[in-house]
Design a protein around this motif. Structure first.
Motif, PDB file in Angstrom:
ATOM      1  N   GLN A  28       0.823  -1.206   0.000  1.00 42.92           N
ATOM      2  CA  GLN A  28       0.000   0.000   0.000  1.00 42.92           C
ATOM      3  C   GLN A  28       0.856   1.253   0.000  1.00 42.92           C
ATOM      4  O   GLN A  28       1.789   1.390   0.776  1.00 42.92           O
ATOM      5  CB  GLN A  28      -0.940   0.008   1.211  1.00 42.92           C
ATOM      6  CG  GLN A  28      -1.844   1.236   1.252  1.00 42.92           C
ATOM      7  CD  GLN A  28      -2.985   1.093   2.222  1.00 42.92           C
ATOM      8  OE1 GLN A  28      -3.537   0.011   2.368  1.00 42.92           O
ATOM      9  NE2 GLN A  28      -3.335   2.178   2.893  1.00 42.92           N
ATOM     10  N   GLN A  29       0.498   2.179  -0.880  1.00 41.97           N
ATOM     11  CA  GLN A  29       1.159   3.468  -0.977  1.00 41.97           C
ATOM     12  C   GLN A  29       0.518   4.449  -0.001  1.00 41.97           C
ATOM     13  O   GLN A  29      -0.668   4.349   0.308  1.00 41.97           O
ATOM     14  CB  GLN A  29       1.038   4.011  -2.403  1.00 41.97           C
ATOM     15  CG  GLN A  29       1.731   3.178  -3.455  1.00 41.97           C
ATOM     16  CD  GLN A  29       3.244   3.270  -3.362  1.00 41.97           C
ATOM     17  OE1 GLN A  29       3.787   4.262  -2.888  1.00 41.97           O
ATOM     18  NE2 GLN A  29       3.916   2.234  -3.824  1.00 41.97           N
ATOM     19  N   PRO A  30       1.286   5.419   0.506  1.00 39.16           N
ATOM     20  CA  PRO A  30       0.688   6.423   1.395  1.00 39.16           C
ATOM     21  C   PRO A  30      -0.281   7.318   0.639  1.00 39.16           C
ATOM     22  O   PRO A  30      -0.135   7.557  -0.559  1.00 39.16           O
ATOM     23  CB  PRO A  30       1.898   7.212   1.897  1.00 39.16           C
ATOM     24  CG  PRO A  30       2.939   7.016   0.844  1.00 39.16           C
ATOM     25  CD  PRO A  30       2.733   5.627   0.326  1.00 39.16           C
ATOM     26  N   MET A  31      -1.271   7.814   1.347  1.00 36.53           N
ATOM     27  CA  MET A  31      -2.301   8.658   0.738  1.00 36.53           C
ATOM     28  C   MET A  31      -1.707   9.946   0.192  1.00 36.53           C
ATOM     29  O   MET A  31      -0.932  10.631   0.849  1.00 36.53           O
ATOM     30  CB  MET A  31      -3.367   8.993   1.792  1.00 36.53           C
ATOM     31  CG  MET A  31      -4.506   9.875   1.271  1.00 36.53           C
ATOM     32  SD  MET A  31      -5.781  10.171   2.524  1.00 36.53           S
ATOM     33  CE  MET A  31      -4.893  11.258   3.672  1.00 36.53           C
ATOM     34  N   SER A  32      -2.097  10.291  -1.035  1.00 38.55           N
ATOM     35  CA  SER A  32      -1.662  11.554  -1.639  1.00 38.55           C
ATOM     36  C   SER A  32      -2.801  12.240  -2.389  1.00 38.55           C
ATOM     37  O   SER A  32      -2.590  13.200  -3.120  1.00 38.55           O
ATOM     38  CB  SER A  32      -0.472  11.328  -2.581  1.00 38.55           C
ATOM     39  OG  SER A  32      -0.715  10.250  -3.467  1.00 38.55           O
ATOM     40  N   PHE A  33      -4.013  11.735  -2.184  1.00 35.38           N
ATOM     41  CA  PHE A  33      -5.209  12.312  -2.800  1.00 35.38           C
ATOM     42  C   PHE A  33      -6.410  11.990  -1.920  1.00 35.38           C
ATOM     43  O   PHE A  33      -6.520  10.892  -1.379  1.00 35.38           O
ATOM     44  CB  PHE A  33      -5.446  11.737  -4.190  1.00 35.38           C
ATOM     45  CG  PHE A  33      -6.863  11.894  -4.681  1.00 35.38           C
ATOM     46  CD1 PHE A  33      -7.262  13.063  -5.319  1.00 35.38           C
ATOM     47  CD2 PHE A  33      -7.806  10.890  -4.468  1.00 35.38           C
ATOM     48  CE1 PHE A  33      -8.586  13.218  -5.733  1.00 35.38           C
ATOM     49  CE2 PHE A  33      -9.115  11.050  -4.893  1.00 35.38           C
ATOM     50  CZ  PHE A  33      -9.505  12.223  -5.525  1.00 35.38           C
ATOM     51  N   PHE A  34      -7.318  12.944  -1.785  1.00 31.25           N
ATOM     52  CA  PHE A  34      -8.590  12.649  -1.138  1.00 31.25           C
ATOM     53  C   PHE A  34      -9.615  13.732  -1.463  1.00 31.25           C
ATOM     54  O   PHE A  34      -9.277  14.821  -1.938  1.00 31.25           O
ATOM     55  CB  PHE A  34      -8.444  12.505   0.386  1.00 31.25           C
ATOM     56  CG  PHE A  34      -8.008  13.747   1.128  1.00 31.25           C
ATOM     57  CD1 PHE A  34      -8.924  14.698   1.557  1.00 31.25           C
ATOM     58  CD2 PHE A  34      -6.665  13.947   1.424  1.00 31.25           C
ATOM     59  CE1 PHE A  34      -8.529  15.831   2.253  1.00 31.25           C
ATOM     60  CE2 PHE A  34      -6.245  15.072   2.135  1.00 31.25           C
ATOM     61  CZ  PHE A  34      -7.175  16.015   2.551  1.00 31.25           C
ATOM     62  N   GLY A  66      -0.310  14.529   7.778  1.00 31.48           N
ATOM     63  CA  GLY A  66       0.044  15.943   7.825  1.00 31.48           C
ATOM     64  C   GLY A  66       1.495  16.242   7.539  1.00 31.48           C
ATOM     65  O   GLY A  66       1.899  17.413   7.499  1.00 31.48           O
ATOM     66  N   ASN A  67       2.310  15.206   7.318  1.00 27.41           N
ATOM     67  CA  ASN A  67       3.719  15.422   7.005  1.00 27.41           C
ATOM     68  C   ASN A  67       3.946  15.810   5.548  1.00 27.41           C
ATOM     69  O   ASN A  67       5.076  16.092   5.150  1.00 27.41           O
ATOM     70  CB  ASN A  67       4.517  14.148   7.306  1.00 27.41           C
ATOM     71  CG  ASN A  67       4.044  12.947   6.490  1.00 27.41           C
ATOM     72  OD1 ASN A  67       2.842  12.783   6.268  1.00 27.41           O
ATOM     73  ND2 ASN A  67       4.966  12.112   6.070  1.00 27.41           N
ATOM     74  N   ARG A  68       2.890  15.858   4.761  1.00 22.08           N
ATOM     75  CA  ARG A  68       2.988  16.252   3.362  1.00 22.08           C
ATOM     76  C   ARG A  68       2.347  17.617   3.173  1.00 22.08           C
ATOM     77  O   ARG A  68       1.575  18.081   4.014  1.00 22.08           O
ATOM     78  CB  ARG A  68       2.306  15.214   2.465  1.00 22.08           C
ATOM     79  CG  ARG A  68       2.704  13.788   2.782  1.00 22.08           C
ATOM     80  CD  ARG A  68       2.212  12.798   1.765  1.00 22.08           C
ATOM     81  NE  ARG A  68       3.034  12.856   0.562  1.00 22.08           N
ATOM     82  CZ  ARG A  68       2.989  11.934  -0.407  1.00 22.08           C
ATOM     83  NH1 ARG A  68       2.159  10.908  -0.303  1.00 22.08           N
ATOM     84  NH2 ARG A  68       3.747  12.037  -1.472  1.00 22.08           N
ATOM     85  N   THR A  69       2.678  18.278   2.064  1.00 24.29           N
ATOM     86  CA  THR A  69       2.093  19.580   1.735  1.00 24.29           C
ATOM     87  C   THR A  69       0.877  19.359   0.855  1.00 24.29           C
ATOM     88  O   THR A  69       0.991  18.843  -0.256  1.00 24.29           O
ATOM     89  CB  THR A  69       3.112  20.472   1.006  1.00 24.29           C
ATOM     90  OG1 THR A  69       4.234  20.684   1.855  1.00 24.29           O
ATOM     91  CG2 THR A  69       2.478  21.817   0.654  1.00 24.29           C
ATOM     92  N   CYS A 217      -8.294  17.276  -2.765  1.00 24.59           N
ATOM     93  CA  CYS A 217      -7.004  17.664  -2.186  1.00 24.59           C
ATOM     94  C   CYS A 217      -5.923  16.706  -2.705  1.00 24.59           C
ATOM     95  O   CYS A 217      -6.126  15.491  -2.738  1.00 24.59           O
ATOM     96  CB  CYS A 217      -7.039  17.606  -0.669  1.00 24.59           C
ATOM     97  SG  CYS A 217      -8.246  18.714   0.117  1.00 24.59           S
ATOM     98  N   PHE A 218      -4.779  17.271  -3.073  1.00 30.41           N
ATOM     99  CA  PHE A 218      -3.655  16.484  -3.572  1.00 30.41           C
ATOM    100  C   PHE A 218      -2.395  16.824  -2.788  1.00 30.41           C
ATOM    101  O   PHE A 218      -2.169  17.991  -2.443  1.00 30.41           O
ATOM    102  CB  PHE A 218      -3.382  16.792  -5.046  1.00 30.41           C
ATOM    103  CG  PHE A 218      -4.394  16.255  -6.016  1.00 30.41           C
ATOM    104  CD1 PHE A 218      -4.134  15.096  -6.744  1.00 30.41           C
ATOM    105  CD2 PHE A 218      -5.606  16.907  -6.215  1.00 30.41           C
ATOM    106  CE1 PHE A 218      -5.057  14.604  -7.657  1.00 30.41           C
ATOM    107  CE2 PHE A 218      -6.538  16.416  -7.125  1.00 30.41           C
ATOM    108  CZ  PHE A 218      -6.263  15.268  -7.854  1.00 30.41           C
ATOM    109  N   ALA A 219      -1.569  15.840  -2.537  1.00 27.61           N
ATOM    110  CA  ALA A 219      -0.254  16.096  -1.950  1.00 27.61           C
ATOM    111  C   ALA A 219       0.649  16.616  -3.051  1.00 27.61           C
ATOM    112  O   ALA A 219       0.842  15.952  -4.079  1.00 27.61           O
ATOM    113  CB  ALA A 219       0.314  14.819  -1.349  1.00 27.61           C
ATOM    114  N   ALA A 220       1.179  17.807  -2.855  1.00 21.80           N
ATOM    115  CA  ALA A 220       1.982  18.443  -3.896  1.00 21.80           C
ATOM    116  C   ALA A 220       3.452  18.039  -3.831  1.00 21.80           C
ATOM    117  O   ALA A 220       4.236  18.406  -4.712  1.00 21.80           O
ATOM    118  CB  ALA A 220       1.875  19.966  -3.774  1.00 21.80           C
ATOM    119  N   ASN A 221       3.832  17.295  -2.794  1.00 25.51           N
ATOM    120  CA  ASN A 221       5.228  16.872  -2.676  1.00 25.51           C
ATOM    121  C   ASN A 221       5.308  15.370  -2.437  1.00 25.51           C
ATOM    122  O   ASN A 221       4.300  14.706  -2.254  1.00 25.51           O
ATOM    123  CB  ASN A 221       5.900  17.624  -1.517  1.00 25.51           C
ATOM    124  CG  ASN A 221       5.234  17.339  -0.179  1.00 25.51           C
ATOM    125  OD1 ASN A 221       4.119  16.855  -0.100  1.00 25.51           O
ATOM    126  ND2 ASN A 221       5.930  17.672   0.903  1.00 25.51           N
TER     127      ASN A 221
END
Length: 221
Positions: A28-34, A66-69, A217-221
């Motif tokens: 499983q990949q970490p969440m980067s979209f929701f 929350g560790n991602r932007t 919402c997307f993780a930009a980094n």
């Protein structure tokens, strides 16, 4: 025409399901979209891009990411217009359950004919909230499939002079916002990011066409 459109929607959904199913055998990949599980609560007045991004960050933090932007998938208009697609990094993006929704910007927006034909994997089953929950769509009560985007299908801002962003996400009054359908269902088209305009910018206006002030919402980094 209706038969053709229905067949096209079914093909997109089936292709998305097959890709999504193949991913389940991988780590499983970490969440980067929701999709935001709740809106800001003031219609399309999100406090501008800054307020929308803060909402994404807050929800992601509550979900342990929350560790991602995090940036909201929203365009703005005017002299300093911003394209939603330019705010979200380069991908790939994964939902809360590790399913990939798009490999890159071109895949997400169908920039080439082949990519447009295959499509990204965004459907009701894969466009999940930060909590990993599905969002009500057509056939569910209440239907809240309208997603605020302010964008054209290619993820870029409108340039026609009309307001498509509720005054750049600062108005809850008389204006409009371009909306997408996360479940790829309903009229006038099945676009996830540019299906139709809202009836206005208030919470009541958004609810009236099948929305709740939610956005991507997307993780930009």
């Amino acid at each position: 025409m209706r038969v053709i459109l229905a067949a096209s929607a079914i093909a997109v959904s089936l292709g998305s399901f097959l890709v999504y199913a193949q991913q389940q055998n991988q780590p499983q990949q970490p969440m980067s979209f929701f999709i935001t599980s709740v809106g800001v609560g003031n219609g399309a007045n999100l406090g501008g891009l800054t307020g929308a991004d803060a909402h994404c960050q807050k929800l992601a933090t509550g979900a342990g990411a929350g560790n991602r932007t995090w940036h909201a998938y929203l365009s703005t208009q005017g002299a300093n217009a911003v394209n939603a697609r330019d705010r979200i990094g380069n991908g790939p993006w994964y939902n809360a359950k590790g399913g990939r929704v798009a490999q890159n910007l071109s895949d997400l927006h169908g920039d080439t004919l082949d990519q447009a034909r295959v499509g990204n994997t965004l459907t009701k089953a894969t466009a999940l909230t930060e909590k990993g929950d599905q969002v009500n769509g057509v056939g569910s009560q209440p239907n809240v499939h309208d997603m605020l985007t302010g964008s054209q299908p290619d993820g870029r801002a409108f340039t026609d002079g009309a307001d498509h962003t509720c005054n750049n996400w600062t108005s809850g009054g008389r204006a409009t916002a371009q909306l997408g359908h996360h479940d790829r269902t309903g009229g006038p088209n099945t676009s996830w990011n540019s299906a139709h305009p809202s009836r206005g910018c208030s919470q009541e206006n958004l609810v009236s066409t099948g929305g709740a002030g939610l956005f991507y919402c997307f993780a930009a980094n």
